[in-house]
Structure formats: C-alpha cells, structure tokens
Design a protein around this motif. Structure first.
Motif, PDB file in Angstrom:
ATOM      1  N   LEU A  55       9.669 131.811  71.879  1.00  0.00           N
ATOM      2  CA  LEU A  55       8.300 131.371  72.113  1.00  0.00           C
ATOM      3  C   LEU A  55       8.264 130.177  73.060  1.00  0.00           C
ATOM      4  O   LEU A  55       9.137 129.305  73.005  1.00  0.00           O
ATOM      5  N   PRO A  56       7.253 130.090  73.919  1.00  0.00           N
ATOM      6  CA  PRO A  56       7.136 128.941  74.834  1.00  0.00           C
ATOM      7  C   PRO A  56       7.021 127.637  74.049  1.00  0.00           C
ATOM      8  O   PRO A  56       6.340 127.577  73.022  1.00  0.00           O
ATOM      9  N   GLY A  57       7.714 126.623  74.528  1.00  0.00           N
ATOM     10  CA  GLY A  57       7.644 125.319  73.894  1.00  0.00           C
ATOM     11  C   GLY A  57       8.708 125.069  72.849  1.00  0.00           C
ATOM     12  O   GLY A  57       8.957 123.910  72.467  1.00  0.00           O
ATOM     13  N   LYS A  71      13.043 121.721  70.128  1.00  0.00           N
ATOM     14  CA  LYS A  71      14.442 121.620  69.688  1.00  0.00           C
ATOM     15  C   LYS A  71      15.141 120.455  70.359  1.00  0.00           C
ATOM     16  O   LYS A  71      15.915 119.720  69.719  1.00  0.00           O
ATOM     17  N   ALA A  72      14.889 120.263  71.651  1.00  0.00           N
ATOM     18  CA  ALA A  72      15.508 119.151  72.375  1.00  0.00           C
ATOM     19  C   ALA A  72      15.067 117.820  71.780  1.00  0.00           C
ATOM     20  O   ALA A  72      15.875 116.888  71.628  1.00  0.00           O
ATOM     21  N   ALA A  73      13.788 117.702  71.428  1.00  0.00           N
ATOM     22  CA  ALA A  73      13.281 116.473  70.828  1.00  0.00           C
ATOM     23  C   ALA A  73      13.943 116.215  69.479  1.00  0.00           C
ATOM     24  O   ALA A  73      14.325 115.078  69.155  1.00  0.00           O
ATOM     25  N   CYS A  74      14.101 117.270  68.680  1.00  0.00           N
ATOM     26  CA  CYS A  74      14.746 117.135  67.373  1.00  0.00           C
ATOM     27  C   CYS A  74      16.206 116.715  67.522  1.00  0.00           C
ATOM     28  O   CYS A  74      16.692 115.830  66.806  1.00  0.00           O
ATOM     29  N   ASP A  75      16.905 117.339  68.461  1.00  0.00           N
ATOM     30  CA  ASP A  75      18.314 116.991  68.691  1.00  0.00           C
ATOM     31  C   ASP A  75      18.437 115.534  69.141  1.00  0.00           C
ATOM     32  O   ASP A  75      19.340 114.805  68.695  1.00  0.00           O
TER      33      ASP A  75
END
Length: 314
Positions: free
Chosen positions: A266-268, A273-277
């Motif tokens: 899905l878009p976004g 995920k990058a923000a969470c990592d």
C-alpha cells in the motif's frame, strides 16, 4: 505474583505476540447463514472464513461475545489456578457488551476463587482487573502491548491498572473501509445510522472513503478521502508524523481484513516503516478479527497508537 492477560478476540495483535506472552483469548461466536465460526484469533479459522468468501454476506451475521457464564468458567476452571492476577482488556464498552460481561463475571469469580484454589492446594488471593481500552481493533493494541511490558517489569497491579487506564484514554484508532454499501448494511442492522444511503452511494460513485476514528469510546468519521490507496497513504503518512512527534507506547498496530502480504504494497507503508525503524518503534501487523471483518467489511485497514492528545486534520 503470577500475572497474566486476557483479551477479547476483537483486539487485533499478531498471533506470535499473543503466544509469546501467553495471552488468553475470550472468543466471539459468529453465525453467518448456516455456518458458525469461533472467532478466537485462530489462524486456521480465519483462513476458513476468507476462503469461504463469506465476507460479502457478513453484514447479516450474528455475533455473540463471550457470555458472563463463559467468562466465569474460563476463570474458575483455568485462570485462577494458573495466575494470581489477571488483567482483562476489552474493546470499547460503547460498541460491545463484552466489557460489561467481564465485569459481571468478575463478581462471581472473586466470590468463588478461594474454594477452587484451595482444592488445588493453592493459597493466597486472586486479583481480576477489567480495563476498557476505549478503542477498537488495532486501536486496542497499544494498551495490551504496554500491559505485557509492565508485567515483565514486575510492576505492582495498582500501578499497572493506573498506567493502562492512562494509555486507554490516549489511544487513537483509525479505520479505512473499502465497501461503503457493506458498511451501511451492517450499520443499519445494528441500528447505527452514521453511514447513510445517499452518502454510501455518493462515496462509492466518486471513490470517496470515510476515515473513521475511535477515541475515548467514540467512533465517528473525521474525514473523507478519495480512493482506498490514497486513504491508506494519508493514514500511513499521518502515523509516521506521530511516530516522529513521540508516542506513549513505542508501537504502531495495524490490522487488515485480508492477506497481510498486501499491506506493505500500500502507498505510504514504506514511509511509516522507515519512521518506525528510525525512532525505535515496533510496527505490529495482524489480521483483522473475523468479528471486525463482519462489522466493517473485508479489505478494511485499521491502525492504532497511543499519544498525547492532539488535533489531526484530514
């Protein structure tokens, strides 16, 4: 003190997480035509529901949450012998009677547990604490995740209850449906007039989806977004912003009414995920419960987190 957790089946968390923390599931019975499903987050039962393609008829389903008697039996025959304190977390009491059932069952459990434990050669008190997460689906996840952390840290029951109440009051759950006709049909059956026929027809014709928020027991549309994919991108981007702003519990919970392999496409999603990592936040993905899909339709996307009170505009 042996502490544990019990949750109702509509709380969406990964099966591996539930098994790792030995979390007990209070099941929901779902009846669709002549078929009966036991919604206890069993992956096999979930596959059976999806493979039989019963989602399209799910709006006519009857759901029966764990009864008062069933909760009593679960505790008096099992949990009072295995634990000394159990926290029961349920979805919001404004949308399900399960919270009320557990509270009523607790009176009998606390009245009769001593004789049960004494027969098994166990002594000492048993505590049962009921927490209304004031949210739905993935939105109930942060409080449960926090409960496992507090239990592992050896916190006292009173401190755990206070903290979980705080998290419940600050949990935000969002749901993006795919099929407004389905959502309206289900809402009509339950006497909920929040999705009108004209709105459903207009939304379907224009590809407009409502973004529904659950917060402190209230569930209502807070925005309209054109297209499911654009809606997912908007929701994921907003969640990424909240991750960077800081969360009360370092987790973002996602549930989906279908194949979980579709979620990363899905878009976004990559942005979230990058923000969470980057921020050390866990990203937990789980299938939406059968009960959840019955109520909001297959293919729906839900997301939940806990954060300080804020205003979100969509």
């Amino acid at each position: 003190m042996r502490m544990g957790l019990a949750i109702d089946a509509s709380c969406d968390l990964p099966q591996a997480f539930l098994q790792e923390h030995d979390i007990t599931i209070m099941p929901i019975t779902v009846k669709i035509d002549q078929e009966i499903f036991m919604d206890d987050r069993d992956p096999a039962e979930l596959r059976r529901f999806l493979e039989h393609k019963l989602g399209s008829r799910g709006h006519a389903a009857e759901t029966e949450p764990c009864s008062v008697e069933d909760v009593q039996k679960l505790f008096l025959e099992k949990l009072v012998l295995e634990r000394d304190c159990v926290f029961c977390l349920t979805i919001t009491a404004t949308r399900s009677p399960i919270n009320d059932h557990v509270i009523k069952a607790s009176f009998a459990v606390l009245k009769h547990y001593r004789e049960v434990r004494e027969k098994a050669g166990q002594t000492g008190p048993f505590l049962m604490r009921v927490i209304d997460t004031r949210n739905l689906f993935a939105g109930a996840g942060p409080a449960i995740v926090e409960a496992t952390r507090l239990i592992a840290a050896g916190e006292a029951p009173a401190a755990i209850r206070e903290r979980l109440t705080h998290i419940a009051n600050n949990s935000y759950g969002y749901m993006l449906p795919r099929d407004l006709y389905y959502l309206r049909a289900r809402a009509k059956k339950k006497g909920d007039r929040s999705v009108g026929l004209v709105g459903a027809m207009l939304g379907t014709a224009l590809g407009i989806k409502p973004l529904i928020r659950a917060y402190r027991g209230d569930t209502s549309p807070i925005g309209k977004i054109r297209g499911f994919e654009h809606g997912a991108e908007t929701l994921f981007s907003y969640a990424a912003e909240r991750v960077h702003a800081g969360l009360l519990v370092p987790v973002i919970c996602i549930s989906y009414g279908g194949d979980l392999a579709d979620v990363p496409k899905l878009p976004g999603y990559a942005k979230l995920k990058a923000a969470c990592d980057e921020c050390g936040v866990a990203l937990m993905e789980a299938p939406m419960s059968i009960t959840g899909m019955v109520n909001v339709g297959e293919g729906a996307l839900a997301l939940g987190f806990a954060a300080e009170e804020h205003v979100a505009e969509f």
